[in-house]
Design a protein around this motif. Structure first.
Motif, PDB file in Angstrom:
ATOM      1  N   SER A 230      16.476   2.349  -2.452  1.00  0.00           N
ATOM      2  CA  SER A 230      16.169   1.787  -3.579  1.00  0.00           C
ATOM      3  C   SER A 230      15.311   2.423  -4.270  1.00  0.00           C
ATOM      4  O   SER A 230      15.114   3.309  -4.195  1.00  0.00           O
ATOM      5  CB  SER A 230      14.932   1.006  -2.548  1.00  0.00           C
ATOM      6  N   PRO A 231      15.022   1.409  -5.602  1.00  0.00           N
ATOM      7  CA  PRO A 231      14.598   1.672  -6.777  1.00  0.00           C
ATOM      8  C   PRO A 231      13.029   2.524  -6.184  1.00  0.00           C
ATOM      9  O   PRO A 231      12.622   3.210  -7.096  1.00  0.00           O
ATOM     10  CB  PRO A 231      13.970   0.328  -7.840  1.00  0.00           C
ATOM     11  N   PHE A 232      12.263   2.581  -5.767  1.00  0.00           N
ATOM     12  CA  PHE A 232      11.017   2.958  -5.484  1.00  0.00           C
ATOM     13  C   PHE A 232      11.472   4.313  -4.552  1.00  0.00           C
ATOM     14  O   PHE A 232      10.821   5.043  -4.708  1.00  0.00           O
ATOM     15  CB  PHE A 232      10.109   2.231  -4.302  1.00  0.00           C
ATOM     16  N   THR A 233      12.069   4.515  -3.573  1.00  0.00           N
ATOM     17  CA  THR A 233      12.528   6.120  -2.876  1.00  0.00           C
ATOM     18  C   THR A 233      13.068   6.399  -4.347  1.00  0.00           C
ATOM     19  O   THR A 233      12.596   7.886  -4.447  1.00  0.00           O
ATOM     20  CB  THR A 233      13.419   5.528  -2.331  1.00  0.00           C
ATOM     21  N   LEU A 234      14.027   6.039  -5.265  1.00  0.00           N
ATOM     22  CA  LEU A 234      14.299   7.207  -5.798  1.00  0.00           C
ATOM     23  C   LEU A 234      13.559   7.511  -7.108  1.00  0.00           C
ATOM     24  O   LEU A 234      13.142   9.070  -7.117  1.00  0.00           O
ATOM     25  CB  LEU A 234      15.603   6.160  -7.220  1.00  0.00           C
ATOM     26  N   THR A 235      12.236   7.003  -7.320  1.00  0.00           N
ATOM     27  CA  THR A 235      11.199   7.003  -8.239  1.00  0.00           C
ATOM     28  C   THR A 235      10.012   8.039  -7.218  1.00  0.00           C
ATOM     29  O   THR A 235       9.841   8.915  -8.421  1.00  0.00           O
ATOM     30  CB  THR A 235      10.397   5.516  -8.750  1.00  0.00           C
ATOM     31  N   LEU A 236      10.018   7.803  -6.207  1.00  0.00           N
ATOM     32  CA  LEU A 236       8.666   8.787  -5.517  1.00  0.00           C
ATOM     33  C   LEU A 236       9.404   9.521  -5.212  1.00  0.00           C
ATOM     34  O   LEU A 236       8.862  10.847  -5.676  1.00  0.00           O
ATOM     35  CB  LEU A 236       8.310   7.988  -4.200  1.00  0.00           C
ATOM     36  N   TYR A 237      10.289  10.231  -4.834  1.00  0.00           N
ATOM     37  CA  TYR A 237      11.310  11.364  -4.526  1.00  0.00           C
ATOM     38  C   TYR A 237      11.739  11.950  -5.928  1.00  0.00           C
ATOM     39  O   TYR A 237      11.003  13.112  -6.201  1.00  0.00           O
ATOM     40  CB  TYR A 237      12.398  11.579  -3.567  1.00  0.00           C
ATOM     41  N   THR A 238      11.551  11.618  -7.025  1.00  0.00           N
ATOM     42  CA  THR A 238      11.688  12.623  -8.205  1.00  0.00           C
ATOM     43  C   THR A 238      10.373  12.789  -8.460  1.00  0.00           C
ATOM     44  O   THR A 238      11.015  14.390  -9.027  1.00  0.00           O
ATOM     45  CB  THR A 238      12.452  11.666  -9.065  1.00  0.00           C
TER      46      THR A 238
ATOM     47  N   ILE B 148       0.990  11.268  -7.076  1.00  0.00           N
ATOM     48  CA  ILE B 148       0.017  11.073  -6.093  1.00  0.00           C
ATOM     49  C   ILE B 148       0.067   9.198  -5.643  1.00  0.00           C
ATOM     50  O   ILE B 148      -0.447   8.504  -4.713  1.00  0.00           O
ATOM     51  CB  ILE B 148      -1.367  11.269  -6.553  1.00  0.00           C
ATOM     52  N   MET B 149       0.537   8.046  -6.828  1.00  0.00           N
ATOM     53  CA  MET B 149      -0.055   6.724  -7.206  1.00  0.00           C
ATOM     54  C   MET B 149       0.726   6.662  -6.269  1.00  0.00           C
ATOM     55  O   MET B 149       1.165   5.853  -5.314  1.00  0.00           O
ATOM     56  CB  MET B 149       0.488   6.341  -7.901  1.00  0.00           C
ATOM     57  N   LEU B 150       2.624   7.520  -6.408  1.00  0.00           N
ATOM     58  CA  LEU B 150       3.756   6.317  -5.666  1.00  0.00           C
ATOM     59  C   LEU B 150       3.404   6.817  -4.031  1.00  0.00           C
ATOM     60  O   LEU B 150       3.391   6.182  -3.307  1.00  0.00           O
ATOM     61  CB  LEU B 150       4.830   7.104  -6.035  1.00  0.00           C
ATOM     62  N   ILE B 151       2.720   8.221  -3.979  1.00  0.00           N
ATOM     63  CA  ILE B 151       2.928   8.259  -2.158  1.00  0.00           C
ATOM     64  C   ILE B 151       1.951   7.155  -1.508  1.00  0.00           C
ATOM     65  O   ILE B 151       1.879   6.425  -0.610  1.00  0.00           O
ATOM     66  CB  ILE B 151       2.173   9.582  -1.636  1.00  0.00           C
ATOM     67  N   ILE B 152       0.243   6.973  -2.132  1.00  0.00           N
ATOM     68  CA  ILE B 152      -0.262   6.374  -1.900  1.00  0.00           C
ATOM     69  C   ILE B 152       0.594   4.443  -2.001  1.00  0.00           C
ATOM     70  O   ILE B 152       0.047   3.961  -0.963  1.00  0.00           O
ATOM     71  CB  ILE B 152      -1.566   5.578  -2.617  1.00  0.00           C
ATOM     72  N   ILE B 153       0.918   4.221  -2.083  1.00  0.00           N
ATOM     73  CA  ILE B 153       1.492   2.787  -3.043  1.00  0.00           C
ATOM     74  C   ILE B 153       3.079   2.657  -1.473  1.00  0.00           C
ATOM     75  O   ILE B 153       2.330   1.656  -0.728  1.00  0.00           O
ATOM     76  CB  ILE B 153       2.205   2.497  -4.629  1.00  0.00           C
ATOM     77  N   GLY B 154       3.186   4.049  -1.277  1.00  0.00           N
ATOM     78  CA  GLY B 154       4.243   3.736  -0.648  1.00  0.00           C
ATOM     79  C   GLY B 154       4.104   3.673   1.236  1.00  0.00           C
ATOM     80  O   GLY B 154       4.507   3.291   1.521  1.00  0.00           O
ATOM     81  N   GLY B 155       2.530   5.154   1.191  1.00  0.00           N
ATOM     82  CA  GLY B 155       2.017   4.909   2.566  1.00  0.00           C
ATOM     83  C   GLY B 155       1.464   3.277   2.617  1.00  0.00           C
ATOM     84  O   GLY B 155       1.289   3.021   4.003  1.00  0.00           O
ATOM     85  N   ILE B 156       0.842   2.700   1.688  1.00  0.00           N
ATOM     86  CA  ILE B 156       0.025   0.957   1.975  1.00  0.00           C
ATOM     87  C   ILE B 156       1.335   0.234   2.116  1.00  0.00           C
ATOM     88  O   ILE B 156       1.532  -0.341   2.843  1.00  0.00           O
ATOM     89  CB  ILE B 156      -0.526   0.970   0.862  1.00  0.00           C
ATOM     90  N   PHE B 157       2.484   0.443   1.317  1.00  0.00           N
ATOM     91  CA  PHE B 157       3.665  -1.057   1.159  1.00  0.00           C
ATOM     92  C   PHE B 157       4.427  -0.965   1.261  1.00  0.00           C
ATOM     93  O   PHE B 157       5.516  -2.389   1.075  1.00  0.00           O
ATOM     94  CB  PHE B 157       2.916  -1.861  -0.358  1.00  0.00           C
ATOM     95  N   PHE B 158       4.972   0.338   1.269  1.00  0.00           N
ATOM     96  CA  PHE B 158       6.499   0.355   1.585  1.00  0.00           C
ATOM     97  C   PHE B 158       6.724   1.392   2.350  1.00  0.00           C
ATOM     98  O   PHE B 158       7.823   2.382   2.456  1.00  0.00           O
ATOM     99  CB  PHE B 158       7.213   1.221  -0.272  1.00  0.00           C
ATOM    100  N   ARG B 159       6.554   2.097   3.755  1.00  0.00           N
ATOM    101  CA  ARG B 159       6.645   2.600   4.393  1.00  0.00           C
ATOM    102  C   ARG B 159       8.301   3.038   5.004  1.00  0.00           C
ATOM    103  O   ARG B 159       8.174   3.887   5.120  1.00  0.00           O
ATOM    104  CB  ARG B 159       5.911   2.570   5.455  1.00  0.00           C
ATOM    105  N   LYS B 160       8.844   1.726   5.361  1.00  0.00           N
ATOM    106  CA  LYS B 160      10.318   1.855   5.740  1.00  0.00           C
ATOM    107  C   LYS B 160      11.254   2.507   4.332  1.00  0.00           C
ATOM    108  O   LYS B 160      12.121   2.853   4.554  1.00  0.00           O
ATOM    109  CB  LYS B 160      10.425   0.521   5.921  1.00  0.00           C
TER     110      LYS B 160
END
Length: 302
Positions: free
Chosen positions: A176-184, A43-55
């Motif tokens: 990216s490390p963020f993408t890996l963490t998010l989808y994991t 949940i946190m990663l999806i929110i953070i990704g939607g706001i700051f890391f959409r790409k």
């Protein structure tokens, strides 16, 4: 910096006991705590990704097996094996079997990632396994009365723990490390959360104290830790990263001493020294000369 990020991640993992103890007292089982961990992190990663890391949210569907590897084969499988081993044996033995993971990482890295095997790595692996066993205060006699299957399950925890470094290393070549963490953690949450939603325990999550522990568990030893580890893994060999990450039991032991006033024995102190020494040894560049050797060489010239 990459080495420091991996060590930071391991330290954050070492703090997991604080949050797990709080949720255990609230009545949650081991696998329910795992579900809370991956669910809150997703949940946190999806929110953070939607706001700051959409790409960084887009992935190629053909690469989904990589995230199934990190999410299901590593996170879910590792946690199931680890907690099952704890139930069938005890925490010290299960923890010692878990930290066979660097040996698995080195073996798999040589077979699938083309990393080189050398005496330095083998020595460091031996040192970390011995050190982890001493920190857990395990002796050979402790394991003799356990069923053979429980020992294999405990080794399965070490294998599952190692698979994150293997699948993650491949995924980081494209993402990216963020993408890996998010989808994991999204993959793990999709697998685990449905079985938790609708149970009697769900309503307890809205208790203020429980909610703080749940958010803390999802943030500190999960989102922050795995992002930091993935960032470091992108720049460091999987085998080296796995060895550095064994500072986790050191952090866990210090947490017990500082926060819970637990006793630390001489054996544990020696084990901590083994782990830190092994981590330092594997990261000293080959060919580096120690200060006293340089001094001796300088004296010889005169």
């Amino acid at each position: 910096m990459a080495y420091l990020m991996i060590a930071f991640a391991a330290t954050m993992w070492g703090l997991i006991g604080f949050f797990v103890k709080g949720l255990s007292v609230a009545g949650f089982s081991a696998m329910e705590i795992v579900t809370i961990r991956v669910g809150s992190a997703a949940i946190m990663l999806i929110i953070i990704g939607g706001i700051f890391f959409r790409k960084y949210l887009k992935i190629n569907i053909k690469d989904l097996p990589l995230f199934i590897g990190t999410g299901l084969m590593s996170i879910v499988f590792f946690n199931w094996c680890y907690f099952t081993a704890i139930e069938q044996m005890n925490i010290p033995v299960a923890a010692a079997l878990l930290y066979t993971s660097p040996a698995f990482v080195i073996t798999l890295s040589v077979l699938f990632l083309g990393e080189r095997l050398n005496r330095r790595k083998l020595t460091a692996v031996a040192g970390t396994i011995i050190g982890s066993a001493m920190v857990a205060e395990i002796s050979l006699s402790q394991g003799s009365s356990f069923p053979l299957m429980s020992l294999f399950i405990g080794l399965g925890a070490g294998l599952g723990y190692a698979l994150y470094s293997i699948f993650g290393k491949v995924a980081l070549k494209k993402y990216s490390p963020f993408t890996l963490t998010l989808y994991t953690f999204t993959t793990a949450a999709v697998f685990l959360v449905p079985s938790f939603v609708g149970t009697n325990q769900t309503k307890h999550l809205f208790n203020q104290e429980v909610l703080l522990y749940a958010v803390g568990l999802g943030l500190v030893p999960t989102v922050l830790a795995y992002f930091a580890y993935s960032w470091g893994l992108e720049k460091v060999e999987s085998s080296r990263a796995a060895i550095i990450a064994t500072v986790e039991p050191v952090a866990a032991t210090l947490l017990g001493v500082i926060v819970y006033q637990e006793h630390i024995s001489v054996i544990q102190l020696i084990g901590i020294a083994f782990i830190l020494g092994s981590v330092t040894f594997v990261n000293v560049p080959k060919g580096t000369r120690l200060p006293y050797k340089r001094k001796q060489e300088k004296s010889a010239r005169f």
